[in-house]
Design a protein around this motif. Sequence first.
Motif, short mmCIF file in Angstrom:
data_model
loop_
_atom_site.label_atom_id
_atom_site.label_comp_id
_atom_site.label_asym_id
_atom_site.label_seq_id
_atom_site.Cartn_x
_atom_site.Cartn_y
_atom_site.Cartn_z
N LYS A 85 0.82 -1.21 0.00
CA LYS A 85 0.00 0.00 0.00
C LYS A 85 0.86 1.27 0.00
O LYS A 85 0.52 2.25 -0.63
CB LYS A 85 -0.95 0.03 1.20
N ARG A 86 1.99 1.22 0.69
CA ARG A 86 2.87 2.40 0.69
C ARG A 86 3.42 2.65 -0.71
O ARG A 86 3.60 3.80 -1.12
CB ARG A 86 3.98 2.28 1.72
N MET A 87 3.66 1.57 -1.45
CA MET A 87 4.14 1.73 -2.82
C MET A 87 3.03 2.24 -3.74
O MET A 87 3.30 2.96 -4.69
CB MET A 87 4.73 0.41 -3.33
N LEU A 88 1.79 1.85 -3.43
CA LEU A 88 0.64 2.40 -4.17
C LEU A 88 0.63 3.91 -4.02
O LEU A 88 0.45 4.65 -5.00
CB LEU A 88 -0.67 1.85 -3.61
N ALA A 89 0.81 4.38 -2.78
CA ALA A 89 0.81 5.81 -2.51
C ALA A 89 1.92 6.51 -3.30
O ALA A 89 1.69 7.55 -3.92
CB ALA A 89 0.95 6.07 -1.01
N GLU A 90 3.11 5.93 -3.28
CA GLU A 90 4.23 6.51 -4.01
C GLU A 90 3.98 6.49 -5.51
O GLU A 90 4.21 7.48 -6.20
CB GLU A 90 5.52 5.76 -3.68
N GLU A 91 3.52 5.37 -6.00
CA GLU A 91 3.27 5.19 -7.44
C GLU A 91 2.25 6.20 -7.96
O GLU A 91 2.38 6.72 -9.06
CB GLU A 91 2.77 3.76 -7.69
N LEU A 92 1.23 6.46 -7.15
CA LEU A 92 0.13 7.34 -7.58
C LEU A 92 0.28 8.76 -7.06
O LEU A 92 -0.64 9.58 -7.20
CB LEU A 92 -1.21 6.73 -7.16
N ASN A 93 1.42 9.05 -6.43
CA ASN A 93 1.71 10.40 -5.95
C ASN A 93 0.61 10.92 -5.02
O ASN A 93 0.08 12.01 -5.21
CB ASN A 93 1.93 11.34 -7.13
N THR A 94 0.28 10.11 -4.03
CA THR A 94 -0.74 10.50 -3.06
C THR A 94 -0.33 9.98 -1.69
O THR A 94 0.70 9.33 -1.55
CB THR A 94 -2.14 10.00 -3.49
N SER A 95 -1.11 10.24 -0.68
CA SER A 95 -0.76 9.82 0.68
C SER A 95 -1.26 8.40 0.96
O SER A 95 -2.17 7.90 0.31
CB SER A 95 -1.37 10.78 1.70
N LYS A 96 -0.66 7.77 1.99
CA LYS A 96 -1.11 6.45 2.41
C LYS A 96 -2.53 6.53 2.94
O LYS A 96 -3.32 5.61 2.75
CB LYS A 96 -0.17 5.87 3.47
N ASN A 97 -2.88 7.65 3.59
CA ASN A 97 -4.25 7.82 4.09
C ASN A 97 -5.27 7.84 2.96
O ASN A 97 -6.36 7.28 3.07
CB ASN A 97 -4.38 9.10 4.93
N THR A 98 -4.92 8.47 1.86
CA THR A 98 -5.82 8.50 0.70
C THR A 98 -5.98 7.09 0.14
O THR A 98 -7.11 6.67 -0.17
CB THR A 98 -5.28 9.45 -0.39
N ILE A 99 -4.89 6.35 0.04
CA ILE A 99 -4.97 4.96 -0.43
C ILE A 99 -5.85 4.15 0.51
O ILE A 99 -6.72 3.38 0.08
CB ILE A 99 -3.56 4.33 -0.55
N TRP A 100 -5.67 4.33 1.82
CA TRP A 100 -6.48 3.62 2.83
C TRP A 100 -7.97 3.90 2.61
O TRP A 100 -8.79 2.99 2.59
CB TRP A 100 -6.04 4.05 4.22
N ARG A 101 -8.32 5.19 2.43
CA ARG A 101 -9.74 5.56 2.23
C ARG A 101 -10.28 4.96 0.94
O ARG A 101 -11.42 4.49 0.90
CB ARG A 101 -9.90 7.08 2.24
N ILE A 102 -9.48 4.97 -0.11
CA ILE A 102 -9.94 4.39 -1.38
C ILE A 102 -10.20 2.90 -1.21
O ILE A 102 -11.23 2.38 -1.63
CB ILE A 102 -8.93 4.65 -2.50
N LEU A 103 -9.26 2.22 -0.58
CA LEU A 103 -9.41 0.77 -0.40
C LEU A 103 -10.60 0.42 0.48
O LEU A 103 -11.35 -0.50 0.18
CB LEU A 103 -8.12 0.18 0.18
N THR A 104 -10.79 1.14 1.57
CA THR A 104 -11.85 0.78 2.51
C THR A 104 -13.21 1.37 2.12
O THR A 104 -14.22 0.67 2.18
CB THR A 104 -11.50 1.23 3.95
N GLN A 105 -13.25 2.61 1.71
CA GLN A 105 -14.52 3.27 1.41
C GLN A 105 -14.98 3.07 -0.02
O GLN A 105 -16.12 2.71 -0.27
CB GLN A 105 -14.43 4.77 1.73
#
Length: 118
Positions: A85-105
Amino acid sequence: MEQRANIKFCVKLEKKFAETYELMKKVYDDDCMSRTQAYTWFTRFKNSREDLNDDLRAGRPEAINRAELVEKVREIIGTDANFPKRMLAEELNTSKNTIWRILTQDLGQNVRVLFHMN
């Protein structure tokens, strides 16, 4: 934008800030920008600013809109559900919190599975 344009209009009419803000409160009531914001824009226009847009700010640039971001996350985890997930954040130039919200919500992933965001 509309409120900024109206402040600019009042500045061009050489209104004082107090009068400008009083007019803004009459027109916009509860939707009026704060006194501090209004004063900031009033001062900018008084100092010959013409542009109504916000100044560019330092920080992480917004790479893509939310819908595109959700789709990109969906594509990546669709091919590799264990993609870190941290690599997702880096790859997409966004925060880990944003990735978390996308995945869960947005994508409805189980929170317990994601608890230890790899």
